[in-house]
Design an enzyme around this catalytic site. Structure first.
Site, mmCIF file in Angstrom:
data_model
loop_
_atom_site.group_PDB
_atom_site.id
_atom_site.type_symbol
_atom_site.label_atom_id
_atom_site.label_comp_id
_atom_site.label_asym_id
_atom_site.label_seq_id
_atom_site.Cartn_x
_atom_site.Cartn_y
_atom_site.Cartn_z
ATOM 1 N N GLU A 176 -10.372 5.202 6.105
ATOM 2 C CA GLU A 176 -11.238 4.635 5.060
ATOM 3 C C GLU A 176 -10.711 3.306 4.542
ATOM 4 O O GLU A 176 -11.480 2.367 4.318
ATOM 5 C CB GLU A 176 -11.359 5.654 3.913
ATOM 6 C CG GLU A 176 -12.437 5.378 2.919
ATOM 7 C CD GLU A 176 -13.843 5.405 3.513
ATOM 8 O OE1 GLU A 176 -14.378 4.316 3.759
ATOM 9 O OE2 GLU A 176 -14.388 6.499 3.723
ATOM 10 N N LYS A 228 -6.575 -2.198 10.110
ATOM 11 C CA LYS A 228 -7.856 -2.687 10.664
ATOM 12 C C LYS A 228 -7.699 -3.374 12.009
ATOM 13 O O LYS A 228 -8.540 -3.240 12.885
ATOM 14 C CB LYS A 228 -8.504 -3.656 9.672
ATOM 15 C CG LYS A 228 -7.592 -4.770 9.193
ATOM 16 C CD LYS A 228 -7.656 -4.905 7.686
ATOM 17 C CE LYS A 228 -6.480 -5.707 7.167
ATOM 18 N NZ LYS A 228 -6.454 -5.813 5.733
ATOM 19 N N VAL A 230 0.841 -1.207 0.000
ATOM 20 C CA VAL A 230 0.000 0.000 0.000
ATOM 21 C C VAL A 230 0.876 1.257 0.000
ATOM 22 O O VAL A 230 0.642 2.185 -0.791
ATOM 23 C CB VAL A 230 -0.961 0.009 1.216
ATOM 24 C CG1 VAL A 230 -1.839 1.256 1.182
ATOM 25 C CG2 VAL A 230 -1.827 -1.257 1.231
ATOM 26 N N ILE A 247 -13.191 0.560 -1.406
ATOM 27 C CA ILE A 247 -14.620 0.931 -1.400
ATOM 28 C C ILE A 247 -14.851 2.014 -0.353
ATOM 29 O O ILE A 247 -14.567 1.801 0.824
ATOM 30 C CB ILE A 247 -15.528 -0.272 -1.042
ATOM 31 C CG1 ILE A 247 -15.232 -1.469 -1.944
ATOM 32 C CG2 ILE A 247 -17.004 0.110 -1.101
ATOM 33 C CD1 ILE A 247 -15.980 -2.739 -1.545
ATOM 34 N N GLU A 273 -1.974 -15.448 1.710
ATOM 35 C CA GLU A 273 -0.638 -15.421 2.282
ATOM 36 C C GLU A 273 -0.174 -16.839 2.595
ATOM 37 O O GLU A 273 -0.993 -17.764 2.669
ATOM 38 C CB GLU A 273 -0.664 -14.591 3.566
ATOM 39 C CG GLU A 273 -0.861 -13.128 3.243
ATOM 40 C CD GLU A 273 -0.855 -12.243 4.482
ATOM 41 O OE1 GLU A 273 -0.255 -12.638 5.484
ATOM 42 O OE2 GLU A 273 -1.465 -11.166 4.397
ATOM 43 N N GLY A 295 -10.867 -1.540 1.871
ATOM 44 C CA GLY A 295 -9.836 -1.197 0.884
ATOM 45 C C GLY A 295 -10.214 0.016 0.056
ATOM 46 O O GLY A 295 -10.255 1.145 0.548
ATOM 47 N N LYS A 343 -12.498 -5.758 10.528
ATOM 48 C CA LYS A 343 -13.147 -4.698 9.738
ATOM 49 C C LYS A 343 -14.576 -4.468 10.220
ATOM 50 O O LYS A 343 -15.032 -3.328 10.332
ATOM 51 C CB LYS A 343 -13.140 -5.094 8.263
ATOM 52 C CG LYS A 343 -11.738 -5.186 7.671
ATOM 53 C CD LYS A 343 -11.746 -5.949 6.355
ATOM 54 C CE LYS A 343 -10.404 -5.910 5.654
ATOM 55 N NZ LYS A 343 -10.369 -6.789 4.469
HETATM 56 N N1 LIG Z 1 -2.345 -4.904 1.032
HETATM 57 C C1 LIG Z 1 -3.638 -4.562 0.931
HETATM 58 O O1 LIG Z 1 -4.279 -4.820 -0.081
HETATM 59 C C2 LIG Z 1 -4.303 -3.854 2.076
HETATM 60 C C3 LIG Z 1 -5.660 -3.495 1.957
HETATM 61 C C4 LIG Z 1 -6.289 -2.788 3.003
HETATM 62 C C5 LIG Z 1 -5.560 -2.494 4.136
HETATM 63 N N2 LIG Z 1 -4.245 -2.906 4.246
HETATM 64 C C6 LIG Z 1 -3.533 -2.577 5.465
HETATM 65 O O2 LIG Z 1 -2.487 -1.671 5.118
HETATM 66 C C7 LIG Z 1 -1.382 -1.855 5.998
HETATM 67 C C8 LIG Z 1 -0.115 -2.125 5.150
HETATM 68 O O3 LIG Z 1 -0.327 -3.305 4.389
HETATM 69 P P1 LIG Z 1 0.690 -3.732 3.242
HETATM 70 O O4 LIG Z 1 0.024 -4.837 2.499
HETATM 71 O O5 LIG Z 1 1.188 -2.567 2.507
HETATM 72 O O6 LIG Z 1 1.885 -4.353 4.127
HETATM 73 P P2 LIG Z 1 3.370 -4.709 3.659
HETATM 74 O O7 LIG Z 1 3.437 -4.839 2.182
HETATM 75 O O8 LIG Z 1 3.793 -5.866 4.503
HETATM 76 O O9 LIG Z 1 4.202 -3.420 4.077
HETATM 77 C C9 LIG Z 1 4.494 -3.094 5.395
HETATM 78 C C10 LIG Z 1 5.503 -1.970 5.402
HETATM 79 O O10 LIG Z 1 5.759 -1.603 6.760
HETATM 80 C C11 LIG Z 1 7.155 -1.612 7.001
HETATM 81 N N3 LIG Z 1 7.394 -2.019 8.380
HETATM 82 C C12 LIG Z 1 6.998 -3.159 8.986
HETATM 83 N N4 LIG Z 1 7.379 -3.170 10.272
HETATM 84 C C13 LIG Z 1 8.039 -2.004 10.459
HETATM 85 C C14 LIG Z 1 8.706 -1.440 11.580
HETATM 86 N N5 LIG Z 1 8.753 -2.057 12.766
HETATM 87 N N6 LIG Z 1 9.276 -0.221 11.434
HETATM 88 C C15 LIG Z 1 9.245 0.424 10.234
HETATM 89 N N7 LIG Z 1 8.624 -0.064 9.148
HETATM 90 C C16 LIG Z 1 8.044 -1.265 9.260
HETATM 91 C C17 LIG Z 1 7.736 -2.599 6.004
HETATM 92 O O11 LIG Z 1 9.110 -2.311 5.764
HETATM 93 P P3 LIG Z 1 9.982 -3.113 4.666
HETATM 94 O O12 LIG Z 1 9.453 -2.659 3.332
HETATM 95 O O13 LIG Z 1 11.385 -2.695 4.891
HETATM 96 O O14 LIG Z 1 9.727 -4.567 4.924
HETATM 97 C C18 LIG Z 1 6.845 -2.344 4.785
HETATM 98 O O15 LIG Z 1 7.337 -1.275 4.030
HETATM 99 C C19 LIG Z 1 -1.784 -2.995 6.941
HETATM 100 O O16 LIG Z 1 -2.340 -2.465 8.104
HETATM 101 C C20 LIG Z 1 -2.838 -3.748 6.142
HETATM 102 O O17 LIG Z 1 -3.729 -4.450 6.961
HETATM 103 C C21 LIG Z 1 -3.611 -3.565 3.247
#
Ligand SMILES: NC(=O)c1ccc[n+]([C@@H]2O[C@H](COP(=O)([O-])OP(=O)(O)OC[C@H]3O[C@@H](n4cnc5c(N)ncnc54)[C@H](OP(=O)(O)O)[C@@H]3O)[C@@H](O)[C@H]2O)c1
Length: 423
Positions: A121, A97, A14, A128, A182, A126, A197
């Site tokens: 939001e 969430k 994201v 929506i 995953e 996501g 959610k």
């Molecule tokens: N993916 C989706 O479709 C989606 C949809 C709706 C909501 N969300 C929510 O959005 C959020 C992010 O999701 P994502 O899919 O983008 O996750 P992600 O791809 O796993 O990215 C997480 C990011 O956070 C960084 N991070 C993790 N632990 C950290 C720490 N202790 N200190 C500093 N940085 C840290 C990671 O660093 P590195 O890059 O160095 O590993 C990475 O850049 C979550 O809360 C998820 O539930 C995601």
């Protein structure tokens, strides 16, 4: 000069798309980005790596930043970081969430105390839009029911099991290979992600604080191909439904697989698409559907939240009043325990074929005063067993547990192979 300066925590799926999208908005400047591993290659053109830090607290402490955008996920250290940001008077945008479901109450209270806003939001469905509509254009409504598909992974698995007549295990593997599930899919397939959610969505929609630990959840791991086949025969689709009703302050809230009538919109929400159906007065019934996850779609909501702050920033000392937490009720909403909920049920009974078998089963149902709406006897197998499918009329969940016990005790059935509630 940019109007607002933001500190980004997280540059993953994201975060990367939020970064890319924000390039189109010169009034928003990203001053720094916290990640876990600063040496990781980032898939962003001409990226300036000097902006990265592995110390998220530094991003919060930077006096320049007015808004903190948290896209790291998980409860710790996100909770401590956002608490610190709010105490320093910074506005927050988050997609987290799990954090909101578990600690929303304290974060919103702290935010109000410090005259900041938390926008989230992306944390519900996501891409929506659902929180902003509920808080603004639907504000005149008393919302009494939510039925939603809030998890793309499980909807993808259920749709594929249906279309390709495949088993859960086979489809899960495919979903993992395609990146839709995953490696450890527990959060999705056990219904936790939807429950996170739904906790926040119901809290906002009903204006009653709901506690995550009171949200019953059950996943899709026990759904068998036979159940999907029989659902189709009976005029339904099986969906993992986030369900909540609010009847005079008594809240029935749960996530579990459900038979959804093919006449309903939700039955036709397939693969990774998500949807939220709300019922309320005066609107009636409304369904919003679209991409519930994915970097780009989620970035759409995150950046929308950032821009809402940016547009009002500096114009008033109390920004976005309609988007704030306005709960007058505490966490004591009466939650109906699952055993006291009333549903219609689909039951698949595994039985030994014998004369009078069906009569004994129907007598047991009659003894509990449960009406049977439909009964189907399926083909007898070579081991002289067969499935009997029963659809009940509405009854209390605890009666179904009692009936299962009696049918097993009396030898009427070998096992209750499936019990799925009907929407
Ligand atoms: N993916 C989706 O479709 C989606 C949809 C709706 C909501 N969300 C929510 O959005 C959020 C992010 O999701 P994502 O899919 O983008 O996750 P992600 O791809 O796993 O990215 C997480 C990011 O956070 C960084 N991070 C993790 N632990 C950290 C720490 N202790 N200190 C500093 N940085 C840290 C990671 O660093 P590195 O890059 O160095 O590993 C990475 O850049 C979550 O809360 C998820 O539930 C995601």
């Amino acid at each position: 000069m940019s109007k607002i300066k933001i500190g980004l925590i997280g540059l993953g799926v994201v975060g990367t798309e939020v970064y890319n999208t924000l390039k189109n908005f010169p009034d928003v400047e990203i001053t720094g980005i916290a990640v876990k591993d600063t040496s990781k290659k980032r898939n962003i053109e001409n990226f300036d790596y000097s902006i990265l830090t592995d110390k998220p607290q530094d991003i919060i402490d930077n006096k320049e930043n007015n808004v903190i955008v948290e896209l790291m996920g998980g409860v710790h250290p996100a909770l401590e970081l956002l608490t610190s940001a709010i105490e320093k008077g910074k506005h927050v945008v988050t997609a987290n969430k799990e954090l909101l479901a578990k600690h929303g109450e304290e974060l919103f209270a702290l935010s109000e105390k410090n005259n900041t806003v938390i926008l989230y939001e992306a944390a519900i469905a996501g891409g929506i839009p659902i929180i902003m509509p509920i808080k603004t254009i639907l504000a005149s409504n008393k919302i009494t029911k939510i039925e939603a598909i809030l998890n793309g992974t499980t909807n993808y698995i259920l749709t594929n099991m249906d279309v390709n007549k495949s088993s859960y295990d086979v489809v899960l593997k495919q979903a993992q290979n395609l990146g839709y599930a995953e490696a450890n899919p527990t959060n999705d397939v056990e219904g936790l992600d939807s429950a996170y959610k739904l906790t926040t969505l119901a809290t906002i929609a009903f204006n009653h604080r709901v506690k995550f630990q009171n949200v019953y959840h059950e996943g899709i791991t026990k759904i068998k191909s036979e159940d999907i086949k029989y659902a189709n025969e009976l005029g339904y689709k099986i969906k993992l439904v986030a369900y909540a009703t609010n009847d005079s302050g008594k809240i029935d809230i749960r996530v579990h697989p459900m038979f959804v009538s093919k006449k309903e919109t939700l039955a036709h929400i397939d693969y990774v698409t998500n949807a939220v159906t709300l019922e309320g007065f005066p609107i009636g019934k409304i369904t919003l559907s679209g991409p519930g996850a994915g970097g780009l779609a989620t970035a759409s909501s995150v950046v929308g939240d950032i821009l809402s702050i940016e547009r009002e920033y500096g114009t008033t000392d109390y920004i976005l009043p309609m988007m704030r937490c306005n709960h007058t009720h505490d966490g004591n909403s009466e939650i109906i325990p699952i055993s006291e909920t009333e549903n219609k049920y689909y039951l698949r009974l595994h039985t030994i074929d014998r004369i009078g078998g069906i009569a004994d089963i129907t007598k047991t149902f009659a003894s509990k005063r449960i009406n049977i709406e439909t009964i189907l006897m399926k083909e007898i197998q070579s081991d002289n067993t067969s499935d009997i499918v029963i659809v009940t009329e509405k009854c209390k969940e605890k009666l179904i547990s009692e009936i299962e016990h009696e049918l097993l005790q009396s030898g009427c059935i070998k096992e209750l192979s499936s019990k799925i509630r009907i929407s």
